[in-house]
Design an enzyme around this catalytic site. Structure first.
Site, PDB file in Angstrom:
ATOM      1  N   LYS A  78       0.849  -1.202   0.000  1.00 25.44           N
ATOM      2  CA  LYS A  78       0.000   0.000   0.000  1.00 25.44           C
ATOM      3  C   LYS A  78       0.883   1.250   0.000  1.00 25.44           C
ATOM      4  O   LYS A  78       1.925   1.263   0.661  1.00 25.44           O
ATOM      5  CB  LYS A  78      -0.906  -0.033   1.237  1.00 25.44           C
ATOM      6  CG  LYS A  78      -1.968   1.065   1.289  1.00 25.44           C
ATOM      7  CD  LYS A  78      -2.869   0.906   2.528  1.00 25.44           C
ATOM      8  CE  LYS A  78      -3.961   1.978   2.562  1.00 25.44           C
ATOM      9  NZ  LYS A  78      -4.858   1.824   3.736  1.00 25.44           N
ATOM     10  N   SER A 158      -9.870   2.321   2.853  1.00 22.16           N
ATOM     11  CA  SER A 158      -8.926   3.019   2.001  1.00 22.16           C
ATOM     12  C   SER A 158      -7.973   2.068   1.271  1.00 22.16           C
ATOM     13  O   SER A 158      -7.349   2.473   0.289  1.00 22.16           O
ATOM     14  CB  SER A 158      -8.096   3.974   2.850  1.00 22.16           C
ATOM     15  OG  SER A 158      -7.285   3.259   3.759  1.00 22.16           O
ATOM     16  N   SER A 182     -10.452   0.017   7.146  1.00 23.86           N
ATOM     17  CA  SER A 182      -9.849   0.143   5.812  1.00 23.86           C
ATOM     18  C   SER A 182      -9.170  -1.105   5.278  1.00 23.86           C
ATOM     19  O   SER A 182      -8.745  -1.128   4.128  1.00 23.86           O
ATOM     20  CB  SER A 182      -8.832   1.283   5.802  1.00 23.86           C
ATOM     21  OG  SER A 182      -9.497   2.510   5.683  1.00 23.86           O
TER      22      SER A 182
END
Lengths: 494, 95
Positions: A78, A158, A182
């Site tokens: 990420k 997210s 998330s």
């Protein structure tokens, strides 16, 4: 072996050790899949050369007989994790051009274990969002589609790029971070498994901070077994993070027996919300029945302060964000706005932050500034912290009564269309209604795919465990996964 | 609680984020929607409950206040938008 990118971590590990496949072959398969999947917007920065170097090194290591579980496994990272010499910008314009001189502890642990970084994954800007629509790179798209429609769906947020990449077999697994849901919400939206470990299990050092008392890194994988393998490689004490727990990390994979006889599973009545879709109710009831059939005792429980978790979160998270994001001022790294004649340092700060942050980030920084400002600190921030203590107490009470894990839905619906909920921030916040309590209480939580909605989209359930007992929690998740037998994959359109 | 445009302007100033005059009414309205949502917290009886400081009972670790990792100015400055002679460079701060 064909379609090497479709392997799980466990399958790839075993094949690597047997010499049936090399890390170079696995990595090439993933890089090819990534290049063919630009339509998903999952990868923000590709690092194919670095990946091939690491794959070759991993193959040499395996040949020499030194093969940790993650050695040679291609993964996505990420964009919130700082990775040495590789763009790391938390999907924000304000970190444009930023190439850290250091490696986050979690991505460093994965690197040192021999895993292969394929690139940086798309996400909501500064991890703020539940749909991956606030990224400076553009939206990440869910590989799943609803019925016969070709409308683009959200992969959730997210960690939307991570979820999309794992679901579409662009990587074997990915890292995510979870501040209010998330990891678990995007996992549920894409038919993948996502674990938010106990707060303090994974070091936060080198991860761009959003809300420091809530943020926690975790694995996003295709199966519970893979979550056990990758999770163990990510966790562990780090002297560079003062909130990191100095506790041993058990062999989670060895704990996956599937035997949950006599375990007590709590079903919290407060998670049965007004207007909850029938299919979520049904999914939850089916999951409960599966755990009961596996020998668990099902018990109705009460977590009375559940209703106040989201409002408390939307005080605490922005408050911490306003403080953490104060460092983005155009002085030390990232973007700096053009100056007009006569502009001083205040104008530089104000213009840089106005141009560098997106709308949702600005909104949360300003809400945080407001709730911390003189005169409102007690009314908002301290009140929210008191409510947080009560939410934690609710969980402590049920665990003290002998409950081993809690089963809830992971999300209030299946993945929705991109652009559908953007206009109303509060409506968007409700996506995290089932996950956010877990962050406030610092507990481990895992999302497991267990069914489909009427349009063929995946749906997931969440299991919440006792602090530091990820191993037991994953074993329960394994029993649920085995019973549900979810094997569907998205039909390829990209 | 109702946020007016003057309050919105003040918050933007405190947050060091430039907001154009014309955008203030919409911003104030968004604040009101979010704060309205947050106001549910007023229903909670938290008599005798201390504000949470840490979710885990462990104390923050401390170490001796000494340099453990230093002497790398080039690395520190490598991402700066403007750096000169070993320093970060910014517009004039003091007249």
């Amino acid at each position: 072996m064909s379609d090497l990118n479709k392997l799980t971590i466990a399958e790839a590990r075993d094949a690597l050790r047997k010499g049936d496949v090399t890390s170079v072959e696995l990595t090439e398969a993933c890089l090819t899949a990534i290049d063919a999947a630009d339509a998903l917007g999952a990868f923000a920065h590709k690092t194919p050369e670095l990946a091939m170097d690491r794959a070759k090194a991993a193959d040499a290591r395996i040949k020499a007989g030194d093969a940790p579980d993650m050695c040679g496994i291609p993964v996505g990272i990420k964009d919130l994790f700082c990775t040495e010499g590789v763009a790391s910008q938390a999907a924000s314009r304000i970190l444009e051009g930023f190439k850290p001189e250091y490696e986050s502890t979690v991505s460093g642990k994965l690197r040192d274990a021999g895993s292969v970084m394929l690139g940086k994954l798309n996400m909501d800007e500064f991890a703020m969002g539940s749909s991956n629509e606030t990224s400076v790179y553009g939206n990440a798209i869910n590989p799943w589609r609803s019925g016969n429609s070709d409308a683009a769906l959200t992969p959730g947020g997210s960690s939307g790029g991570s979820a999309s990449a794992v679901a579409a077999d662009l990587c074997l697994a990915a890292t995510g971070t979870d501040t209010g849901g998330s990891i678990r919400q995007p996992a549920a939206f894409t038919g993948t498994v996502g674990l938010k470990p106990t707060y303090g299990r994974c070091s936060r050092w080198g991860i761009v901070a959003f809300a420091s008392s809530l943020d926690q890194a975790g694995p996003m994988t295709k199966t519970v077994r893979d979550t056990a393998i990758m999770g163990a490689a990510m966790m562990g004490h780090d002297p560079k993070d003062s909130t990191s727990a100095d506790l041993p990390v058990p062999d989670f994979e060895a704990m996956l027996t599937g035997d949950i006889k006599g375990n007590v599973i709590g079903i919290p009545k407060e998670y049965r919300m007004d207007g909850m879709p029938d299919e979520i109710e049904k999914l939850w009831a089916e999951g409960t029945a599966m755990l009961k059939d596996a020998g668990a005792e099902i018990r109705d429980i009460s977590l009375p302060h559940t209703k106040y978790a989201l409002p408390a979160y939307y005080v605490i998270a922005p408050a911490e964000a306003s403080s953490n994001l104060a460092r983005y001022d155009g002085v030390r790294f990232g973007y700096r706005a053009e100056m007009a004649p006569g502009d001083g340092i205040t104008e530089m700060y104000e213009k840089t932050r106005a141009e560098g942050f997106g709308a949702e980030v600005k909104r949360r920084v300003m809400i945080g500034t407001y709730v911390l400002s003189a005169g409102f600190y007690d009314a908002y921030y301290n009140r929210a912290r008191r409510v947080r203590a009560l939410i934690k107490q609710d969980f402590d009470d049920v665990f003290a009564q002998g409950v081993d894990a809690i089963l809830t839905p992971a999300t209030p619906s299946a993945a929705f269309e991109l652009g559908k909920e953007v206009s109303d921030p509060v409506e968007m916040y409700l996506n995290d209604v089932f996950t956010v309590t877990v962050n406030l209480a610092g507990l481990p939580g895992v999302a497991v795919p267990t069914g489909m909605d009427r349009n063929g989209l995946p749906l997931g359930l969440q299991l919440i465990g006792r602090p530091w007992e990820e191993g037991e929690l994953l074993n329960t998740a394994y029993a649920l996964e085995s019973a549900a037998g979810f094997v569907e994959k998205p039909a390829r359109w990209w | 609680m109702s946020i007016d445009t003057a309050t919105a302007a003040k918050v933007a100033k405190l947050a060091r984020i430039k907001v154009e005059e014309a955008e203030l009414p919409a911003l104030a309205q968004e604040f009101n929607a979010i704060l309205g949502f947050i106001e549910q917290l007023e229903e909670v009886d938290f008599e005798g409950v201390e504000p949470m400081v840490s979710v885990t009972p462990q104390r923050l670790k401390r170490r001796e206040d000494v340099v453990t990792d230093g002497d790398q100015p080039a690395k520190v400055l490598s991402n700066a938008p403007d750096a000169r002679e070993g320093f970060f460079s910014v517009p004039k701060v003091v007249e």
